[in-house]
Design an enzyme around this catalytic site. Sequence first.
Site, PDB file in Angstrom:
ATOM      1  N   ASN A 182      13.843   3.769   4.745  1.00 25.69           N
ATOM      2  CA  ASN A 182      12.869   2.780   5.215  1.00 25.69           C
ATOM      3  C   ASN A 182      11.744   3.512   5.938  1.00 25.69           C
ATOM      4  OD1 ASN A 182      11.796   0.172   5.891  1.00 25.69           O
ATOM      5  ND2 ASN A 182      12.667   0.385   7.943  1.00 25.69           N
ATOM      6  N   THR A 188      20.734   2.122   7.885  1.00 28.38           N
ATOM      7  CA  THR A 188      22.124   1.837   8.225  1.00 28.38           C
ATOM      8  C   THR A 188      22.170   0.370   8.676  1.00 28.38           C
ATOM      9  OG1 THR A 188      21.877   2.418  10.559  1.00 28.38           O
ATOM     10  CG2 THR A 188      22.479   4.217   9.048  1.00 28.38           C
ATOM     11  N   HIS A 224       9.062   2.770   9.065  1.00 27.15           N
ATOM     12  CA  HIS A 224       8.868   1.816  10.158  1.00 27.15           C
ATOM     13  C   HIS A 224       7.682   2.274  11.005  1.00 27.15           C
ATOM     14  CE1 HIS A 224       9.917  -1.258  13.046  1.00 27.15           C
ATOM     15  NE2 HIS A 224       9.678  -0.370  13.989  1.00 27.15           N
ATOM     16  N   SER A 242       0.834  -1.207   0.000  1.00 31.09           N
ATOM     17  CA  SER A 242       0.000   0.000   0.000  1.00 31.09           C
ATOM     18  C   SER A 242       0.868   1.256   0.000  1.00 31.09           C
ATOM     19  CB  SER A 242      -0.977  -0.004   1.176  1.00 31.09           C
ATOM     20  OG  SER A 242      -0.324   0.146   2.393  1.00 31.09           O
ATOM     21  N   ASN A 243       2.039   1.201   0.618  1.00 24.96           N
ATOM     22  CA  ASN A 243       2.954   2.346   0.516  1.00 24.96           C
ATOM     23  C   ASN A 243       3.433   2.524  -0.921  1.00 24.96           C
ATOM     24  OD1 ASN A 243       3.706   3.822   3.142  1.00 24.96           O
ATOM     25  ND2 ASN A 243       3.631   1.672   3.775  1.00 24.96           N
ATOM     26  N   ARG A 246      13.035  -8.267   5.000  1.00 16.02           N
ATOM     27  CA  ARG A 246      14.301  -8.987   5.104  1.00 16.02           C
ATOM     28  C   ARG A 246      15.324  -8.084   5.759  1.00 16.02           C
ATOM     29  NH1 ARG A 246      15.248 -14.016   4.694  1.00 16.02           N
ATOM     30  NH2 ARG A 246      17.319 -13.629   3.862  1.00 16.02           N
ATOM     31  N   ILE A 247      16.110  -8.647   6.652  1.00 16.68           N
ATOM     32  CA  ILE A 247      17.253  -7.900   7.182  1.00 16.68           C
ATOM     33  C   ILE A 247      18.321  -7.890   6.103  1.00 16.68           C
ATOM     34  CG2 ILE A 247      19.101  -7.965   8.911  1.00 16.68           C
ATOM     35  CD1 ILE A 247      17.025  -9.106  10.864  1.00 16.68           C
ATOM     36  N   LEU A 277      19.476  -2.341  12.584  1.00 20.39           N
ATOM     37  CA  LEU A 277      18.076  -2.564  12.192  1.00 20.39           C
ATOM     38  C   LEU A 277      17.159  -1.477  12.773  1.00 20.39           C
ATOM     39  CD1 LEU A 277      16.025  -4.526  10.845  1.00 20.39           C
ATOM     40  CD2 LEU A 277      15.718  -5.521  13.119  1.00 20.39           C
ATOM     41  N   GLU A 292       1.355   6.799   7.097  1.00 16.72           N
ATOM     42  CA  GLU A 292       2.484   6.298   6.288  1.00 16.72           C
ATOM     43  C   GLU A 292       2.370   6.744   4.836  1.00 16.72           C
ATOM     44  OE1 GLU A 292       3.739   2.247   6.680  1.00 16.72           O
ATOM     45  OE2 GLU A 292       2.827   2.019   8.659  1.00 16.72           O
TER      46      GLU A 292
HETATM   47  C1  GRF Z   1       3.988  -0.805   6.760  1.00 19.01           C
HETATM   48  O1  GRF Z   1       3.363  -0.716   8.017  1.00 19.01           O
HETATM   49  C2  GRF Z   1       5.430  -0.392   6.873  1.00 19.01           C
HETATM   50  O2  GRF Z   1       5.639   0.650   7.768  1.00 19.01           O
HETATM   51  C3  GRF Z   1       6.072  -1.643   7.376  1.00 19.01           C
HETATM   52  O3  GRF Z   1       5.423  -2.681   6.675  1.00 19.01           O
HETATM   53  C4  GRF Z   1       4.115  -2.258   6.312  1.00 19.01           C
HETATM   54  C5  GRF Z   1       4.003  -2.399   4.828  1.00 19.01           C
HETATM   55  O4  GRF Z   1       2.728  -2.131   4.363  1.00 19.01           O
HETATM   56  N1  GRF Z   1       7.510  -1.589   7.231  1.00 19.01           N
HETATM   57  P1  GRF Z   1       2.471  -2.070   2.801  1.00 19.01           P
HETATM   58  O5  GRF Z   1       3.050  -3.329   2.186  1.00 19.01           O
HETATM   59  O6  GRF Z   1       3.121  -0.832   2.256  1.00 19.01           O
HETATM   60  O7  GRF Z   1       0.978  -2.038   2.671  1.00 19.01           O
END
Ligand code: GRF
Length: 209
Positions: free
Chosen positions: A102, A136, A104, A8-9, A86-87, A139, A169
Amino acid sequence: MLVSGGGSNLQSFIDRAASGALDLDIRAVIANEPTAFGLERAAAAGIDAVAIDHRAYPTREAFDAVLADRIDGYSPDIVLLAGFMRILSDAFVRRYEGRILNIHPSLLPRYPGLDTHRRALEAGDSEHGVTVHFVTPKLDGGPRILQGRVPVLADDDASTLAARVLAVEHRIYPEAVRLLLDGRIEYRDGHAYLDGGRLDSPLPFPAES
Ligand code: GRF
């Protein structure tokens, strides 16, 4: 953009790029999960959708090397992790230093790692949120750029709280990318800089008036 799941992002970037709200050319979407819905979103938007199944590689380093080769084939200016689960190895992260972000779902440094919404609820937090940061080797520990806050409501469960955070987000990540592409945000010596001044705490989002 690197994804593992729903994307969704990713979609929020696709939509802004399509409308001209953000000057971004998404060169490729790469997923380590071949079934990630994010790949379908990319394909539907005419973006190269690439699956690289991490299970096909014997070590993290071997997967990361193939991933980096594929990324470099597109010569991107920046690399965005959006729900990429994935790390990444130190070598991979260093290769894109200052050019990899990233998102988070917590108010970092609170709750790095998984299950952030559940952990915020269990701690009885009255506020929760989301952070965009430079990646970086530590994590979820890179310099923070933007942070958005949401209230925790009395009847929240992890999924209602996650939905409230996710709505932020979708607005905050494109804003951080705009700052990076405009050259206003930079990474130097382990710190984020805004307009040349060191950012010791993340910018609030939306901006305070
Ligand atoms: C989001 O909450 C993001 O912050 C996290 O994983 C989720 C991913 O959501 N790292 P999407 O795949 O973008 O819907």
